[in-house]
Design a protein around this motif. Structure first.
Motif, PDB file in Angstrom:
ATOM      1  N   ASP A 250       0.870  -1.193   0.000  1.00  0.00           N
ATOM      2  CA  ASP A 250       0.000   0.000   0.000  1.00  0.00           C
ATOM      3  C   ASP A 250       0.894   1.226   0.000  1.00  0.00           C
ATOM      4  N   TYR A 251       1.265   1.676  -1.184  1.00  0.00           N
ATOM      5  CA  TYR A 251       2.227   2.771  -1.326  1.00  0.00           C
ATOM      6  C   TYR A 251       1.733   4.060  -0.668  1.00  0.00           C
ATOM      7  N   ASP A 252       0.453   4.400  -0.877  1.00  0.00           N
ATOM      8  CA  ASP A 252      -0.079   5.637  -0.307  1.00  0.00           C
ATOM      9  C   ASP A 252      -0.045   5.618   1.218  1.00  0.00           C
ATOM     10  N   ARG A 253      -0.412   4.476   1.793  1.00  0.00           N
ATOM     11  CA  ARG A 253      -0.386   4.352   3.249  1.00  0.00           C
ATOM     12  C   ARG A 253       1.042   4.472   3.773  1.00  0.00           C
ATOM     13  N   TRP A 254       1.985   3.874   3.042  1.00  0.00           N
ATOM     14  CA  TRP A 254       3.387   3.936   3.469  1.00  0.00           C
ATOM     15  C   TRP A 254       3.898   5.372   3.427  1.00  0.00           C
ATOM     16  N   ILE A 255       3.604   6.103   2.349  1.00  0.00           N
ATOM     17  CA  ILE A 255       4.049   7.498   2.247  1.00  0.00           C
ATOM     18  C   ILE A 255       3.428   8.336   3.365  1.00  0.00           C
ATOM     19  N   ALA A 256       2.176   8.113   3.652  1.00  0.00           N
ATOM     20  CA  ALA A 256       1.532   8.838   4.743  1.00  0.00           C
ATOM     21  C   ALA A 256       2.227   8.545   6.066  1.00  0.00           C
ATOM     22  N   GLY A 257       2.603   7.289   6.264  1.00  0.00           N
ATOM     23  CA  GLY A 257       3.316   6.922   7.476  1.00  0.00           C
ATOM     24  C   GLY A 257       4.679   7.585   7.565  1.00  0.00           C
ATOM     25  N   MET A 258       5.364   7.687   6.437  1.00  0.00           N
ATOM     26  CA  MET A 258       6.666   8.343   6.423  1.00  0.00           C
ATOM     27  C   MET A 258       6.529   9.842   6.700  1.00  0.00           C
ATOM     28  N   ARG A 259       5.452  10.450   6.218  1.00  0.00           N
ATOM     29  CA  ARG A 259       5.213  11.858   6.541  1.00  0.00           C
ATOM     30  C   ARG A 259       5.011  12.046   8.037  1.00  0.00           C
ATOM     31  N   ARG A 260       4.248  11.128   8.650  1.00  0.00           N
ATOM     32  CA  ARG A 260       4.039  11.209  10.103  1.00  0.00           C
ATOM     33  C   ARG A 260       5.354  11.030  10.849  1.00  0.00           C
ATOM     34  N   PHE A 261       6.178  10.089  10.370  1.00  0.00           N
ATOM     35  CA  PHE A 261       7.467   9.845  10.996  1.00  0.00           C
ATOM     36  C   PHE A 261       8.343  11.092  10.912  1.00  0.00           C
ATOM     37  N   GLN A 262       8.345  11.740   9.743  1.00  0.00           N
ATOM     38  CA  GLN A 262       9.139  12.964   9.566  1.00  0.00           C
ATOM     39  C   GLN A 262       8.631  14.070  10.498  1.00  0.00           C
TER      40      GLN A 262
END
Length: 268
Positions: A250-262
């Motif tokens: 789930d690429y979109d979910r992963w990118i959203a998670g990386m934004r939260r991590f940042q």
């Protein structure tokens, strides 16, 4: 693939993962050319390893320097069996990275691999054997918060290693790609983005927060074990595979998670 009796070249071997690899290879019965931009550190590591190692200083992204490494190996020990394209640099921060920073990252992190393969692979195909080990990073499978040149070039390093394996794997050329997260090297002491302390601090915090920081000895041992099994991906941090699978699922979910991590990193 057994390393005993093999002739190896390790770039970026004046310290960090490269030095750890050189030590493990010699301990396993290989003979090693220790290569590094810093000739003094290369000589120090080779001196510690005794008669099974020699040092060469120079820019390992330079085709002539790579040719010198190969010639030195052949003269001192015999034909090259193993090439560890390990040298790497951090590059710049984000969109404000300079052309020079982008160029340097591409040269060292990607084109150094390409040029070494151009010089070695035809001979390996003729002989029917050879092993190319590319040091990329977990950033090459995932991404690197804080440094665009590092993230992009490490993705490219993984891509080139994949292409090399697909293209020549049936002709005796083995390929592995090392993709660790945090390792106790100079990159985690401010050298990831030396020109931008703030971006470097963010990148280092991201790496240290993501998982355990391993010793270079632990990484080198994992590399040798993976080579024995001829695995393409070498993952000293097994959790990287789980992260990579989640990214693909789930690429979109992963990118959203990386934004939260940042956001978490920048807020702390």
């Amino acid at each position: 693939m057994e390393i005993e009796g093999k002739v190896a070249i390790v770039t970026g071997a004046g310290g960090g993962i490269g030095a750890g690899l050189a030590r493990r290879l010699v301990a396993g019965g290989a003979r090693v050319v220790v290569a590094d931009l810093d000739a003094d550190t290369a000589a120090k590591v080779a001196g510690e390893l005794g008669e099974r190692a020699v040092a060469v200083g120079g820019d390992v992204a330079d085709r002539q320097v790579i040719a010198e490494l190969i010639a030195t190996a052949e003269r001192e020990f015999g034909p090259v069996d193993l090439y560890f394209a390990n040298a790497g640099i951090g590059g710049g921060p984000g969109l404000d990275s300079t052309e020079a920073q982008w160029s340097a990252a591409l040269e060292v992190n990607v084109l150094a691999h390409v040029r070494a393969a151009e010089l070695l692979v035809p001979g390996w195909v003729e002989r029917g054997s050879g092993y190319f080990v590319s040091t990329a990073s977990a950033a090459g499978l995932l991404t690197q918060i804080g440094s665009a040149p590092y993230s992009v070039t490490k993705h490219a390093a993984v891509g080139f290693a994949e292409w090399l394996s697909v293209t020549y794997g049936d002709q005796g050329v083995r390929v592995s790609c090392l993709c660790p997260m945090g390792v106790d090297t100079r990159l985690l002491s401010g050298d990831l983005i030396p020109e931008d302390p703030e971006a470097a601090a963010l990148a280092i915090k991201a790496v240290k927060t993501a998982g355990k920081v391993l010793s270079t000895e632990e990484v080198a041992e994992t590399v040798v074990e993976a080579m024995a099994a001829e695995h393409f991906l070498i993952l000293p941090h097994p959790e990287v595979l789980h992260m990579y699978r989640n990214k693909g699922a789930d690429y979109d979910r992963w990118i959203a998670g990386m934004r939260r991590f940042q956001s978490m990193l920048t807020a702390s």
